[in-house]
Design a protein around this motif. Structure first.
Motif, PDB file in Angstrom:
ATOM      1  N   THR A 188     -59.167 -89.370   0.149  1.00  0.00           N
ATOM      2  CA  THR A 188     -58.190 -90.135  -0.637  1.00  0.00           C
ATOM      3  C   THR A 188     -56.756 -89.879  -0.209  1.00  0.00           C
ATOM      4  OG1 THR A 188     -58.055 -88.384  -2.304  1.00  0.00           O
ATOM      5  CG2 THR A 188     -59.720 -90.110  -2.641  1.00  0.00           C
ATOM      6  N   ALA A 189     -56.511 -88.738   0.426  1.00  0.00           N
ATOM      7  CA  ALA A 189     -55.167 -88.383   0.881  1.00  0.00           C
ATOM      8  C   ALA A 189     -55.285 -87.318   1.952  1.00  0.00           C
ATOM      9  CB  ALA A 189     -54.316 -87.857  -0.272  1.00  0.00           C
ATOM     10  N   VAL A 190     -54.294 -87.267   2.820  1.00  0.00           N
ATOM     11  CA  VAL A 190     -54.199 -86.214   3.820  1.00  0.00           C
ATOM     12  C   VAL A 190     -52.993 -85.353   3.462  1.00  0.00           C
ATOM     13  CG1 VAL A 190     -53.823 -85.665   6.251  1.00  0.00           C
ATOM     14  CG2 VAL A 190     -55.244 -87.628   5.622  1.00  0.00           C
ATOM     15  N   THR A 191     -53.218 -84.075   3.280  1.00  0.00           N
ATOM     16  CA  THR A 191     -52.110 -83.172   2.964  1.00  0.00           C
ATOM     17  C   THR A 191     -51.842 -82.240   4.132  1.00  0.00           C
ATOM     18  OG1 THR A 191     -53.433 -81.362   2.022  1.00  0.00           O
ATOM     19  CG2 THR A 191     -52.822 -83.162   0.540  1.00  0.00           C
ATOM     20  N   ALA A 192     -50.561 -81.938   4.342  1.00  0.00           N
ATOM     21  CA  ALA A 192     -50.165 -80.849   5.236  1.00  0.00           C
ATOM     22  C   ALA A 192     -50.047 -79.628   4.348  1.00  0.00           C
ATOM     23  CB  ALA A 192     -48.840 -81.169   5.922  1.00  0.00           C
ATOM     24  N   GLN A 193     -50.987 -78.717   4.466  1.00  0.00           N
ATOM     25  CA  GLN A 193     -51.141 -77.659   3.465  1.00  0.00           C
ATOM     26  C   GLN A 193     -51.679 -76.402   4.125  1.00  0.00           C
ATOM     27  OE1 GLN A 193     -53.559 -77.160  -0.821  1.00  0.00           O
ATOM     28  NE2 GLN A 193     -53.539 -79.120   0.253  1.00  0.00           N
ATOM     29  N   ASN A 194     -51.216 -75.258   3.630  1.00  0.00           N
ATOM     30  CA  ASN A 194     -51.788 -73.986   4.039  1.00  0.00           C
ATOM     31  C   ASN A 194     -51.926 -73.104   2.807  1.00  0.00           C
ATOM     32  OD1 ASN A 194     -49.141 -73.002   3.579  1.00  0.00           O
ATOM     33  ND2 ASN A 194     -48.608 -73.183   5.743  1.00  0.00           N
ATOM     34  N   THR A 195     -52.038 -71.805   2.978  1.00  0.00           N
ATOM     35  CA  THR A 195     -52.239 -70.921   1.832  1.00  0.00           C
ATOM     36  C   THR A 195     -50.967 -70.709   1.026  1.00  0.00           C
ATOM     37  OG1 THR A 195     -51.767 -68.901   3.092  1.00  0.00           O
ATOM     38  CG2 THR A 195     -54.054 -69.681   3.084  1.00  0.00           C
ATOM     39  N   GLN A 196     -49.823 -71.193   1.557  1.00  0.00           N
ATOM     40  CA  GLN A 196     -48.542 -70.949   0.902  1.00  0.00           C
ATOM     41  C   GLN A 196     -47.929 -72.172   0.234  1.00  0.00           C
ATOM     42  OE1 GLN A 196     -46.009 -67.918   3.206  1.00  0.00           O
ATOM     43  NE2 GLN A 196     -47.244 -68.824   4.835  1.00  0.00           N
ATOM     44  N   SER A 197     -48.153 -73.356   0.771  1.00  0.00           N
ATOM     45  CA  SER A 197     -47.492 -74.527   0.206  1.00  0.00           C
ATOM     46  C   SER A 197     -48.116 -75.816   0.711  1.00  0.00           C
ATOM     47  CB  SER A 197     -45.992 -74.526   0.559  1.00  0.00           C
ATOM     48  OG  SER A 197     -45.823 -74.666   1.959  1.00  0.00           O
ATOM     49  N   VAL A 198     -47.738 -76.913   0.034  1.00  0.00           N
ATOM     50  CA  VAL A 198     -48.056 -78.262   0.480  1.00  0.00           C
ATOM     51  C   VAL A 198     -46.742 -78.864   0.986  1.00  0.00           C
ATOM     52  CG1 VAL A 198     -48.909 -80.541  -0.180  1.00  0.00           C
ATOM     53  CG2 VAL A 198     -49.882 -78.493  -1.247  1.00  0.00           C
ATOM     54  N   THR A 199     -46.690 -79.214   2.247  1.00  0.00           N
ATOM     55  CA  THR A 199     -45.432 -79.687   2.832  1.00  0.00           C
ATOM     56  C   THR A 199     -45.379 -81.193   3.016  1.00  0.00           C
ATOM     57  OG1 THR A 199     -46.284 -79.241   5.059  1.00  0.00           O
ATOM     58  CG2 THR A 199     -44.992 -77.496   3.988  1.00  0.00           C
ATOM     59  N   ALA A 200     -46.509 -81.877   2.932  1.00  0.00           N
ATOM     60  CA  ALA A 200     -46.512 -83.334   3.043  1.00  0.00           C
ATOM     61  C   ALA A 200     -47.809 -83.885   2.472  1.00  0.00           C
ATOM     62  CB  ALA A 200     -46.352 -83.784   4.498  1.00  0.00           C
ATOM     63  N   ILE A 201     -47.733 -85.084   1.886  1.00  0.00           N
ATOM     64  CA  ILE A 201     -48.912 -85.786   1.368  1.00  0.00           C
ATOM     65  C   ILE A 201     -48.860 -87.225   1.852  1.00  0.00           C
ATOM     66  CG2 ILE A 201     -50.170 -86.571  -0.665  1.00  0.00           C
ATOM     67  CD1 ILE A 201     -49.027 -84.228  -2.218  1.00  0.00           C
ATOM     68  N   HIS A 202     -49.925 -87.674   2.498  1.00  0.00           N
ATOM     69  CA  HIS A 202     -50.038 -89.061   2.938  1.00  0.00           C
ATOM     70  C   HIS A 202     -51.228 -89.694   2.226  1.00  0.00           C
ATOM     71  CE1 HIS A 202     -50.166 -92.638   5.442  1.00  0.00           C
ATOM     72  NE2 HIS A 202     -51.451 -92.378   5.702  1.00  0.00           N
ATOM     73  N   ALA A 203     -50.970 -90.652   1.360  1.00  0.00           N
ATOM     74  CA  ALA A 203     -52.041 -91.319   0.622  1.00  0.00           C
ATOM     75  C   ALA A 203     -52.779 -92.298   1.530  1.00  0.00           C
ATOM     76  CB  ALA A 203     -51.466 -92.056  -0.578  1.00  0.00           C
ATOM     77  N   ILE A 204     -54.094 -92.288   1.458  1.00  0.00           N
ATOM     78  CA  ILE A 204     -54.908 -93.260   2.181  1.00  0.00           C
ATOM     79  C   ILE A 204     -54.840 -94.591   1.406  1.00  0.00           C
ATOM     80  CG2 ILE A 204     -57.225 -93.800   3.029  1.00  0.00           C
ATOM     81  CD1 ILE A 204     -55.877 -91.371   4.375  1.00  0.00           C
ATOM     82  N   PRO A 205     -54.660 -95.719   2.084  1.00  0.00           N
ATOM     83  CA  PRO A 205     -54.600 -97.007   1.376  1.00  0.00           C
ATOM     84  C   PRO A 205     -55.813 -97.222   0.474  1.00  0.00           C
ATOM     85  CG  PRO A 205     -53.944 -97.285   3.664  1.00  0.00           C
ATOM     86  CD  PRO A 205     -54.450 -95.872   3.534  1.00  0.00           C
ATOM     87  N   ASP A 206     -55.551 -97.812  -0.685  1.00  0.00           N
ATOM     88  CA  ASP A 206     -56.616 -98.015  -1.671  1.00  0.00           C
ATOM     89  C   ASP A 206     -57.811 -98.748  -1.078  1.00  0.00           C
ATOM     90  OD1 ASP A 206     -54.859 -96.824  -3.399  1.00  0.00           O
ATOM     91  OD2 ASP A 206     -54.466 -98.614  -4.600  1.00  0.00           O
ATOM     92  N   ALA A 207     -57.565 -99.781  -0.285  1.00  0.00           N
ATOM     93  CA  ALA A 207     -58.652-100.572   0.290  1.00  0.00           C
ATOM     94  C   ALA A 207     -59.519 -99.748   1.232  1.00  0.00           C
ATOM     95  CB  ALA A 207     -58.086-101.788   1.031  1.00  0.00           C
ATOM     96  N   VAL A 208     -58.912 -98.793   1.931  1.00  0.00           N
ATOM     97  CA  VAL A 208     -59.665 -97.927   2.843  1.00  0.00           C
ATOM     98  C   VAL A 208     -60.530 -96.943   2.052  1.00  0.00           C
ATOM     99  CG1 VAL A 208     -59.492 -96.243   4.716  1.00  0.00           C
ATOM    100  CG2 VAL A 208     -57.922 -98.190   4.633  1.00  0.00           C
ATOM    101  N   VAL A 209     -60.005 -96.452   0.938  1.00  0.00           N
ATOM    102  CA  VAL A 209     -60.805 -95.586   0.067  1.00  0.00           C
ATOM    103  C   VAL A 209     -62.008 -96.349  -0.460  1.00  0.00           C
ATOM    104  CG1 VAL A 209     -60.840 -94.246  -2.068  1.00  0.00           C
ATOM    105  CG2 VAL A 209     -58.844 -94.138  -0.565  1.00  0.00           C
ATOM    106  N   ALA A 210     -61.776 -97.571  -0.938  1.00  0.00           N
ATOM    107  CA  ALA A 210     -62.878 -98.397  -1.453  1.00  0.00           C
ATOM    108  C   ALA A 210     -63.907 -98.664  -0.366  1.00  0.00           C
ATOM    109  CB  ALA A 210     -62.328 -99.715  -2.003  1.00  0.00           C
ATOM    110  N   ALA A 211     -63.444 -98.920   0.855  1.00  0.00           N
ATOM    111  CA  ALA A 211     -64.367 -99.189   1.957  1.00  0.00           C
ATOM    112  C   ALA A 211     -65.205 -97.961   2.293  1.00  0.00           C
ATOM    113  CB  ALA A 211     -63.579 -99.646   3.187  1.00  0.00           C
ATOM    114  N   GLN A 212     -64.604 -96.769   2.227  1.00  0.00           N
ATOM    115  CA  GLN A 212     -65.361 -95.542   2.471  1.00  0.00           C
ATOM    116  C   GLN A 212     -66.475 -95.373   1.435  1.00  0.00           C
ATOM    117  OE1 GLN A 212     -62.936 -91.869   3.617  1.00  0.00           O
ATOM    118  NE2 GLN A 212     -61.338 -93.219   2.804  1.00  0.00           N
ATOM    119  N   ILE A 213     -66.140 -95.589   0.169  1.00  0.00           N
ATOM    120  CA  ILE A 213     -67.140 -95.441  -0.900  1.00  0.00           C
ATOM    121  C   ILE A 213     -68.279 -96.426  -0.699  1.00  0.00           C
ATOM    122  CG2 ILE A 213     -67.561 -95.627  -3.381  1.00  0.00           C
ATOM    123  CD1 ILE A 213     -64.646 -94.748  -3.812  1.00  0.00           C
TER     124      ILE A 213
END
Length: 259
Positions: free
Chosen positions: A38-63
């Motif tokens: 549903t989203a791609v995060t740039a994340q490690n054990t210390q913080s979340v530095t970026a969040i990229h949401a996957i388009p709604d239609a792509v999420v629906a297509a995956q399901i």
């Protein structure tokens, strides 16, 4: 045949939470895992530095792609960042009749916000009625149900249409952590001594996906929660063995396999 489960959640580049934790948990529990990102995060054990949401239609297509081909025994839902995405997921699951475990992910272990306040109402109106079980921790329960005792909050959540509520007590004080499974038929508690470790990244994701994995294998809800609780406690007890990162490291998903 091997049981199969699906996780619908965000990706954690650090590997400790989200989709990565869910798939590790499914594997550790002996279940084949499929995934919808549903989203791609740039994340490690210390913080979340970026969040990229996957388009709604792509999420629906995956399901649709997964459910049209693979016999999924249970679904775990994690990070859903927006009202529109919540509705898309609810609509995509309209024809699915298996158990759904909803982990209302709101804040990362680092303290970074993962669910906008504007999406909370959508979560309650669109997905609560579809959820077999929701698994809020105490801060999440207060956001969802308002102030009150855990028992009062669980009752309010049941009144919103969820099948059952697992109130996770890890944020409470004391040397014993108690989780309480509440449904229309009563309540059952699961307790364990508090573990002195900071490596608890991904506990909520892993717990909910472990429950979903057990339900995919045909266990009752109480059996699934009991087994998942024992497994997660052991994963936390051995979390320090991993030595991952400089912040809140992950639990040890493969504690029973790596020796």
């Amino acid at each position: 045949m091997v049981a199969k489960a699906l996780t619908i959640a965000g990706s954690d580049s650090g590997g400790g939470a989200g989709i990565q934790a869910d798939l590790k948990t499914f594997s550790a529990m002996g279940v084949y895992g499929a995934s919808v990102v549903t989203a791609v995060t740039a994340q490690n054990t210390q913080s979340v530095t970026a969040i990229h949401a996957i388009p709604d239609a792509v999420v629906a297509a995956q399901i649709e792609a997964v459910l049209s081909d693979i016999e999924i025994g249970a679904i775990k839902i994690g990070m859903l960042g927006t009202p529109s995405l919540i509705k898309v997921v609810a609509d995509a699951l309209a024809g699915y009749d298996g158990p759904v475990v909803l982990d209302p992910v709101m804040v990362a272990k680092s303290g970074d916000t993962l669910l906008a306040d504007s999406a909370i109402d959508a979560l309650k109106s669109e997905l609560f009625g579809r959820a077999t079980l929701i698994t809020p921790n105490l801060p999440e329960a207060e956001k969802l149900a308002g102030a009150g005792t855990p028992q009062e909050q669980a009752q309010r959540l049941l009144e919103l249409g969820v099948g059952a509520v697992l109130m996770k007590g890890g944020h409470a004080e004391g040397q014993i952590c108690k989780d309480t499974l509440v449904s229309s038929t009563g309540a059952r508690s699961f307790s364990a001594p508090r573990v002195n470790t900071r490596n608890t990244h991904g506990t909520g994701c892993s717990y909910s996906s472990a429950i979903a994995a057990c339900m995919a294998q045909g266990m009752s809800m109480q059996e699934a929660v009991a087994r998942a609780h024992r497994w997660l406690n052991a994963a936390i007890l051995q979390a320090d063995d991993l030595n991952v990162g400089h912040g809140h490291g992950p639990v040890h998903h493969f504690h029973a396999l790596w020796g």
